[in-house]
Design an enzyme around this catalytic site. Structure first.
Site, mmCIF file in Angstrom:
data_model
loop_
_atom_site.group_PDB
_atom_site.id
_atom_site.type_symbol
_atom_site.label_atom_id
_atom_site.label_comp_id
_atom_site.label_asym_id
_atom_site.label_seq_id
_atom_site.Cartn_x
_atom_site.Cartn_y
_atom_site.Cartn_z
ATOM 1 N N CYS A 1 0.808 -1.214 0.000
ATOM 2 C CA CYS A 1 0.000 0.000 0.000
ATOM 3 C C CYS A 1 0.843 1.267 0.000
ATOM 4 O O CYS A 1 0.340 2.329 -0.348
ATOM 5 C CB CYS A 1 -0.934 0.020 1.212
ATOM 6 N N ASN A 2 2.086 1.174 0.422
ATOM 7 C CA ASN A 2 2.883 2.397 0.483
ATOM 8 C C ASN A 2 4.290 2.260 -0.084
ATOM 9 O O ASN A 2 5.140 3.080 0.217
ATOM 10 C CB ASN A 2 2.960 2.927 1.923
ATOM 11 N N ARG A 3 4.532 1.235 -0.907
ATOM 12 C CA ARG A 3 5.841 1.148 -1.556
ATOM 13 C C ARG A 3 5.773 0.247 -2.783
ATOM 14 O O ARG A 3 4.975 -0.693 -2.834
ATOM 15 C CB ARG A 3 6.915 0.645 -0.596
ATOM 16 N N GLN B 1 4.219 -9.674 3.008
ATOM 17 C CA GLN B 1 4.245 -9.085 1.671
ATOM 18 C C GLN B 1 5.546 -9.434 0.944
ATOM 19 O O GLN B 1 5.533 -9.709 -0.259
ATOM 20 C CB GLN B 1 4.053 -7.570 1.782
ATOM 21 N N GLY C 1 -13.136 -5.027 0.835
ATOM 22 C CA GLY C 1 -12.008 -5.822 0.362
ATOM 23 C C GLY C 1 -11.767 -6.995 1.285
ATOM 24 O O GLY C 1 -11.761 -6.844 2.510
ATOM 25 N N ALA C 2 -11.586 -8.170 0.696
ATOM 26 C CA ALA C 2 -11.440 -9.392 1.497
ATOM 27 C C ALA C 2 -10.056 -10.005 1.352
ATOM 28 O O ALA C 2 -9.879 -11.205 1.552
ATOM 29 C CB ALA C 2 -12.507 -10.404 1.088
ATOM 30 N N GLY C 3 -9.080 -9.178 1.030
ATOM 31 C CA GLY C 3 -7.712 -9.676 0.912
ATOM 32 C C GLY C 3 -6.990 -9.677 2.242
ATOM 33 O O GLY C 3 -7.608 -9.689 3.313
ATOM 34 N N GLN D 1 4.296 -5.598 11.149
ATOM 35 C CA GLN D 1 4.751 -6.928 10.746
ATOM 36 C C GLN D 1 4.195 -7.393 9.406
ATOM 37 O O GLN D 1 4.674 -8.383 8.859
ATOM 38 C CB GLN D 1 4.364 -7.954 11.816
ATOM 39 N N GLY E 1 -7.809 -6.762 4.426
ATOM 40 C CA GLY E 1 -9.151 -6.926 4.972
ATOM 41 C C GLY E 1 -9.150 -7.849 6.173
ATOM 42 O O GLY E 1 -9.804 -7.577 7.191
#
Length: 477
Positions: A50-52, A120, A189-191, A115, A194
């Site tokens: 989400c941020n990189r 990711q 969102g169900a990922g 964490q 989520g």
């Protein structure tokens, strides 16, 4: 071969740029394939959160690899090269490894110590490995980074400032709403994010969770997870989002979709339904936690009365988003220690083939001389010949023992690869006996800052950007 990192993150770029550079799960395999088809890249992995967005590539030449990765990112994002270079950062070789270790440890996260980045990185590795884009270099780098992250979290208290961006976002929501206990939340969102949102909401004592997703089956599965935490839950398809929002106090969204998911029109409908309900909008604020990149919530929504929007950019300014200084220092110490171990292992891996090649060369010389002895002394008895052979081999082994042991010891020290290079030159070993290393000219282009301190990773004194290496058209300068 060395590792090249080209990245854009919340530290180096505004959300508007991050949105353009963002790489979806669907796009990631395509971009990896393109990199592998290029001239200078042999391995590739993309970490996109989400941020990189960070591209890790094993390249045979720094400038050539940088040009290819830069061109790939400009085509994907639609940004002109000068616009990308303003916000991109570059790390090479040891500095690339140090950066990934810091990222895996949560030191470079928006919420220091979170964490989720570990999973990711693990996912990025799995995707690249499934495409056969991971060789020895990236395998060892990624696996060591994951071990570093686990060690930091188990041996320090760096995650006490908040387990993830979600926890800080909910803290901000509670500042608007008061206690979240007993309230209604919508998770869009169900990922993975989520699922993390559901877990944090349950711990906050939320009374009801409505999961909204394009695929109703996935929404139902996540709703069942919420129910397992003892929270009343239900699932809706995305086209019924306005219904869910009309009942909500807080909406958490992180879908990874391109384009707004929470639209101004849907929010208007939800607010109108709330006005007709028991509690008018003015008496019951609606808080959006937009954790998506690109953003899920249409910007105009923030201007509506009774609505508060907490997004990725605003979270960067949250004072609660940092860990205690001593925990951060302890984490950095572990990163430095593990980096030294990793680099020593890499140097050892480079010198081992050279030592093996040297011993092979010596064995070939011994066998050649024994054959020459047979031709000169054809009448030499077998026992005498065997003794001569053993004696010659012992002499060679003793001569090689000390230098080969010592070169392995020296290889684990900074600059140790020069000793292996000296062996290759002195004994005329084949270039393939050890992995090729980057030319000194390419390495010095990085400057003395290749092991810059993590705390100032993006200050002018520590940042290496495209402009030093690429022209306006993305060609080597």
């Amino acid at each position: 071969m060395s590792v090249l990192l080209v990245g854009v993150s919340h530290r180096s770029a505004p959300v508007s740029v991050l949105e353009k550079v963002a790489i979806t799960d669907a796009d990631r395999p395509k971009l990896i394939d393109k990199m592998l088809a290029s001239s200078h890249i042999s391995e590739a992995m993309i970490v996109s959160t989400c941020n990189r967005v960070e591209v890790y590539a094993v390249v045979d030449a720094f400038h050539g690899g940088l040009a290819e990765v830069g061109e790939l990112l400009t085509r994907h994002s639609g940004l002109a090269m000068p616009d990308l270079t303003k916000h991109a950062y570059v790390r090479y070789s040891e500095a690339a490894a140090e950066h990934l270790f810091a990222v895996a440890s949560g030191l470079d996260s928006m919420v220091v110590g979170e964490q989720q980045v570990l999973s990711q990185i693990r996912g990025a590795y799995a995707t690249a490995d499934a495409q056969q884009a991971v060789g020895r270099t990236l395998h060892e780098l990624a696996q060591h980074a994951l071990r570093v992250g686990k060690r930091v979290h188990s041996e320090t208290g760096i995650d006490r400032a908040g387990a993830s961006v979600v926890s800080v976002a909910l803290d901000r929501a509670a500042q608007v709403l008061g206690d979240l206990a007993g309230r209604t939340a919508v998770v869009v969102g169900a990922g993975a994010m989520g699922g993390l949102s559901v877990a944090h909401l349950a711990r906050a004592g939320i009374g009801r969770i409505i999961v909204v997703n394009r695929t109703i089956e996935r929404a139902r599965r996540l709703a069942e997870t919420a129910a397992s935490y003892g929270v009343e839950s239900s699932a809706l398809e995305l086209d019924r989002l306005h219904e869910a929002m009309s009942a909500a106090d807080v909406v958490l969204s992180c879908t990874g979709a391109v384009g707004a998911v929470v639209t101004l029109a849907d929010t208007h409908r939800a607010l109108a339904d709330r006005d007709r309900a028991e509690f008018p909008a003015g008496d019951r604020p609606l808080v959006f936690c937009d954790l998506g990149l690109p953003r899920d919530v249409e910007p105009a929504v923030a201007g509506l009365p009774g609505v508060a929007v907490i997004d990725i950019e605003s979270l960067q300014r949250d004072p609660a988003a940092g860990a205690a200084a001593d925990d951060t220092a302890a984490a950095r110490s572990i990163v430095a220690e593990e980096l030294a171990k990793y680099l020593a292992g890499q140097r050892m891996a480079e010198v081992t083939p050279t030592v093996a090649a040297l011993r092979q060369r010596a064995a070939e010389v011994v066998e050649a001389e024994l054959l020459r002895l047979d031709s000169r002394l054809p009448g030499l008895a077998e026992p005498e010949r065997d003794e001569v052979a053993r004696t010659v081999r012992r002499v060679v082994d003793k001569l090689l023992h000390a230098p080969t042991v010592r070169v392995k010891q020296l290889a684990s020290t900074p600059g140790g690869d020069s000793y292996a290079e000296a062996l290759r030159e002195l004994f005329e070993l084949k270039p393939g006996a050890a992995q090729a290393v980057a030319a000194p000219m390419e390495i010095t282009a990085i400057g003395p800052d290749r092991t810059a301190g993590l705390a100032d990773d993006f200050t002018p004194g520590h940042r290496l950007d495209f402009e030093q290496h690429l022209g306006e058209e993305g060609k080597p300068a």
